[in-house]
Design a protein around this motif. Structure first.
Motif, PDB file in Angstrom:
ATOM      1  N   GLU A  91       8.701  50.482  54.925  1.00 44.42           N
ATOM      2  CA  GLU A  91       9.799  49.247  55.701  1.00 44.42           C
ATOM      3  C   GLU A  91      10.662  50.044  56.534  1.00 44.42           C
ATOM      4  O   GLU A  91      10.917  51.149  55.767  1.00 44.42           O
ATOM      5  CB  GLU A  91      10.381  48.401  55.127  1.00 44.42           C
ATOM      6  N   THR A  92      10.964  49.783  57.460  1.00 45.26           N
ATOM      7  CA  THR A  92      12.792  50.321  58.566  1.00 45.26           C
ATOM      8  C   THR A  92      13.343  48.868  58.618  1.00 45.26           C
ATOM      9  O   THR A  92      12.624  48.365  59.606  1.00 45.26           O
ATOM     10  CB  THR A  92      11.653  50.841  59.978  1.00 45.26           C
ATOM     11  N   ILE A  93      14.637  48.765  58.066  1.00 50.15           N
ATOM     12  CA  ILE A  93      15.171  47.845  58.562  1.00 50.15           C
ATOM     13  C   ILE A  93      16.678  48.926  58.922  1.00 50.15           C
ATOM     14  O   ILE A  93      17.394  49.735  58.554  1.00 50.15           O
ATOM     15  CB  ILE A  93      15.507  47.326  57.225  1.00 50.15           C
ATOM     16  N   ARG A  94      16.987  47.804  60.238  1.00 45.23           N
ATOM     17  CA  ARG A  94      18.121  48.437  61.146  1.00 45.23           C
ATOM     18  C   ARG A  94      19.183  46.935  60.104  1.00 45.23           C
ATOM     19  O   ARG A  94      19.192  46.358  60.360  1.00 45.23           O
ATOM     20  CB  ARG A  94      18.341  48.383  62.544  1.00 45.23           C
ATOM     21  N   ARG A  95      20.084  48.182  59.271  1.00 49.63           N
ATOM     22  CA  ARG A  95      21.871  46.289  59.009  1.00 49.63           C
ATOM     23  C   ARG A  95      22.701  47.089  59.554  1.00 49.63           C
ATOM     24  O   ARG A  95      23.096  47.816  59.788  1.00 49.63           O
ATOM     25  CB  ARG A  95      21.590  47.169  57.681  1.00 49.63           C
ATOM     26  N   ARG A  96      23.929  46.080  59.825  1.00 49.97           N
ATOM     27  CA  ARG A  96      25.224  45.993  60.834  1.00 49.97           C
ATOM     28  C   ARG A  96      25.561  46.101  59.227  1.00 49.97           C
ATOM     29  O   ARG A  96      25.873  44.726  58.732  1.00 49.97           O
ATOM     30  CB  ARG A  96      24.891  45.273  61.928  1.00 49.97           C
ATOM     31  N   PHE A  97      26.981  47.591  59.319  1.00 47.83           N
ATOM     32  CA  PHE A  97      28.541  46.603  58.166  1.00 47.83           C
ATOM     33  C   PHE A  97      29.308  46.679  59.198  1.00 47.83           C
ATOM     34  O   PHE A  97      29.370  47.781  59.555  1.00 47.83           O
ATOM     35  CB  PHE A  97      28.097  48.557  57.646  1.00 47.83           C
ATOM     36  N   ASN A  98      29.493  45.332  59.122  1.00 50.89           N
ATOM     37  CA  ASN A  98      30.821  45.181  59.463  1.00 50.89           C
ATOM     38  C   ASN A  98      32.323  45.753  58.734  1.00 50.89           C
ATOM     39  O   ASN A  98      31.704  44.994  57.134  1.00 50.89           O
ATOM     40  CB  ASN A  98      31.075  44.112  59.816  1.00 50.89           C
ATOM     41  N   PRO A  99      33.521  46.013  59.412  1.00 52.18           N
ATOM     42  CA  PRO A  99      34.562  46.257  58.811  1.00 52.18           C
ATOM     43  C   PRO A  99      34.890  45.197  57.348  1.00 52.18           C
ATOM     44  O   PRO A  99      35.223  44.043  58.270  1.00 52.18           O
ATOM     45  CB  PRO A  99      35.457  47.471  59.295  1.00 52.18           C
ATOM     46  N   PRO A 100      35.292  45.454  55.901  1.00 47.53           N
ATOM     47  CA  PRO A 100      36.738  44.472  56.050  1.00 47.53           C
ATOM     48  C   PRO A 100      37.685  43.708  56.265  1.00 47.53           C
ATOM     49  O   PRO A 100      37.790  45.572  57.739  1.00 47.53           O
ATOM     50  CB  PRO A 100      36.299  44.956  54.566  1.00 47.53           C
ATOM     51  N   TRP A 101      38.307  42.840  56.495  1.00 53.25           N
ATOM     52  CA  TRP A 101      39.584  42.234  57.172  1.00 53.25           C
ATOM     53  C   TRP A 101      40.706  44.192  56.745  1.00 53.25           C
ATOM     54  O   TRP A 101      41.109  44.757  57.317  1.00 53.25           O
ATOM     55  CB  TRP A 101      39.926  41.143  56.391  1.00 53.25           C
ATOM     56  N   TYR A 102      40.708  44.741  55.709  1.00 54.59           N
ATOM     57  CA  TYR A 102      41.097  45.570  55.297  1.00 54.59           C
ATOM     58  C   TYR A 102      40.795  47.195  55.695  1.00 54.59           C
ATOM     59  O   TYR A 102      42.183  47.582  55.676  1.00 54.59           O
ATOM     60  CB  TYR A 102      41.899  45.687  53.680  1.00 54.59           C
ATOM     61  N   GLN A 103      40.334  46.908  56.596  1.00 53.45           N
ATOM     62  CA  GLN A 103      39.982  48.524  57.266  1.00 53.45           C
ATOM     63  C   GLN A 103      40.157  48.420  58.658  1.00 53.45           C
ATOM     64  O   GLN A 103      40.043  48.775  59.488  1.00 53.45           O
ATOM     65  CB  GLN A 103      37.585  48.525  56.861  1.00 53.45           C
ATOM     66  N   MET A 104      40.681  46.872  59.026  1.00 58.50           N
ATOM     67  CA  MET A 104      40.489  46.670  60.377  1.00 58.50           C
ATOM     68  C   MET A 104      41.939  47.739  61.174  1.00 58.50           C
ATOM     69  O   MET A 104      42.786  48.002  60.267  1.00 58.50           O
ATOM     70  CB  MET A 104      41.554  45.297  61.195  1.00 58.50           C
ATOM     71  N   PRO A 105      41.525  48.305  62.196  1.00 58.04           N
ATOM     72  CA  PRO A 105      42.897  49.291  62.661  1.00 58.04           C
ATOM     73  C   PRO A 105      44.285  48.290  62.853  1.00 58.04           C
ATOM     74  O   PRO A 105      44.657  46.958  62.186  1.00 58.04           O
ATOM     75  CB  PRO A 105      42.775  49.268  64.361  1.00 58.04           C
ATOM     76  N   GLY A 106      44.700  48.755  61.768  1.00 61.40           N
ATOM     77  CA  GLY A 106      46.459  49.268  61.242  1.00 61.40           C
ATOM     78  C   GLY A 106      46.759  48.655  59.790  1.00 61.40           C
ATOM     79  O   GLY A 106      47.495  49.437  59.054  1.00 61.40           O
ATOM     80  N   ILE A 107      45.825  48.646  59.936  1.00 56.56           N
ATOM     81  CA  ILE A 107      45.812  48.076  58.568  1.00 56.56           C
ATOM     82  C   ILE A 107      45.467  48.564  58.140  1.00 56.56           C
ATOM     83  O   ILE A 107      46.093  48.717  56.306  1.00 56.56           O
ATOM     84  CB  ILE A 107      45.462  46.134  58.256  1.00 56.56           C
ATOM     85  N   ASP A 108      43.738  49.078  58.029  1.00 58.21           N
ATOM     86  CA  ASP A 108      43.334  50.090  57.631  1.00 58.21           C
ATOM     87  C   ASP A 108      44.518  52.160  57.101  1.00 58.21           C
ATOM     88  O   ASP A 108      44.234  52.027  55.839  1.00 58.21           O
ATOM     89  CB  ASP A 108      41.987  51.301  58.340  1.00 58.21           C
ATOM     90  N   PHE A 109      45.346  51.798  57.630  1.00 60.97           N
ATOM     91  CA  PHE A 109      46.225  53.112  57.602  1.00 60.97           C
ATOM     92  C   PHE A 109      47.418  52.588  55.976  1.00 60.97           C
ATOM     93  O   PHE A 109      47.126  53.006  54.643  1.00 60.97           O
ATOM     94  CB  PHE A 109      47.631  53.020  58.192  1.00 60.97           C
ATOM     95  N   ILE A 110      47.667  51.418  55.810  1.00 57.84           N
ATOM     96  CA  ILE A 110      48.419  50.831  54.300  1.00 57.84           C
ATOM     97  C   ILE A 110      47.189  51.176  53.771  1.00 57.84           C
ATOM     98  O   ILE A 110      47.407  50.931  52.150  1.00 57.84           O
ATOM     99  CB  ILE A 110      48.632  49.520  54.748  1.00 57.84           C
ATOM    100  N   SER A 111      45.838  50.356  53.536  1.00 56.05           N
ATOM    101  CA  SER A 111      44.268  50.195  52.810  1.00 56.05           C
ATOM    102  C   SER A 111      44.519  51.787  52.474  1.00 56.05           C
ATOM    103  O   SER A 111      43.889  51.691  50.734  1.00 56.05           O
ATOM    104  CB  SER A 111      43.818  49.139  53.062  1.00 56.05           C
ATOM    105  N   GLU A 112      44.202  52.806  53.125  1.00 51.74           N
ATOM    106  CA  GLU A 112      43.991  53.571  53.225  1.00 51.74           C
ATOM    107  C   GLU A 112      44.711  55.374  52.104  1.00 51.74           C
ATOM    108  O   GLU A 112      44.700  55.754  51.381  1.00 51.74           O
ATOM    109  CB  GLU A 112      43.291  54.500  54.102  1.00 51.74           C
ATOM    110  N   THR A 113      46.590  54.336  52.556  1.00 52.23           N
ATOM    111  CA  THR A 113      47.624  55.500  51.838  1.00 52.23           C
ATOM    112  C   THR A 113      48.172  54.817  51.022  1.00 52.23           C
ATOM    113  O   THR A 113      48.598  55.678  49.665  1.00 52.23           O
ATOM    114  CB  THR A 113      48.392  56.181  53.522  1.00 52.23           C
ATOM    115  N   LEU A 114      48.630  53.648  51.211  1.00 48.49           N
ATOM    116  CA  LEU A 114      50.043  53.193  50.617  1.00 48.49           C
ATOM    117  C   LEU A 114      49.352  52.052  49.390  1.00 48.49           C
ATOM    118  O   LEU A 114      50.561  52.124  48.853  1.00 48.49           O
ATOM    119  CB  LEU A 114      50.582  52.597  51.631  1.00 48.49           C
TER     120      LEU A 114
END
Length: 160
Positions: A91-114
């Protein structure tokens, strides 16, 4: 003869005050460094489960193990999963992983560091393996004869 009052600031007292401030600043910096590991972190993990288990799992042409297999990931986007097991169709499957809301640009800085604590992003891919069907030998031989005849006459078509 001149005497100095006993409670005046001399350069020696000023140096001690600066030294004390420096020691306090170093302690604050040390405590801040100790608290950094407890600051924000996003842990991303993908798990591939198969029925039946025990299949070899590769993600983006990198083997990650035998199912159920798990691996961490850094980037979101489309992944290609390849699942192989003897006696079953590959089986060969292609799956798209969309980022959750807390990984959107701008918010990701807070969730990753603060953000105080860990955020977990778990992705699970379930795959039902299909048993491999073997074509009967006479069908394979007939198709081989047909291809041989076509190649000898110069007319080649699709094998199926």
């Amino acid at each position: 003869m001149q005497t100095t009052p006993p409670f005046t600031l001399t350069p020696l007292h000023s140096a001690n005050a600066n030294h004390t401030r420096l020691v306090h600043l170093l302690w604050i910096a040390f405590l801040a460094l100790l608290s950094l590991p407890s600051m924000g972190c996003v842990r991303r993990r993908m798990t591939v489960r198969t029925n039946p288990p025990g299949a070899t799992v590769s993600v983006d042409n990198q083997m990650i193990g035998t199912s159920p297999a798990a691996s961490s990931f850094v980037y979101y986007g489309t992944r290609e999963f390849r699942i192989e097991k003897d006696g079953y169709r590959t089986e060969t499957i292609r799956r798209r992983f969309n980022p959750p809301w807390y990984q959107m640009p701008g918010i990701d800085f807070i969730s990753e560091t603060l953000w105080p604590g860990d955020l977990r992003d778990e992705r699970i891919i379930d795959v039902e393996l299909v048993p491999k069907t073997l074509e009967p030998t006479p069908d394979i031989l007939q198709r081989a004869d047909s291809l041989r005849t076509q190649s000898q006459t110069g007319m080649v078509t699709s094998p199926r």
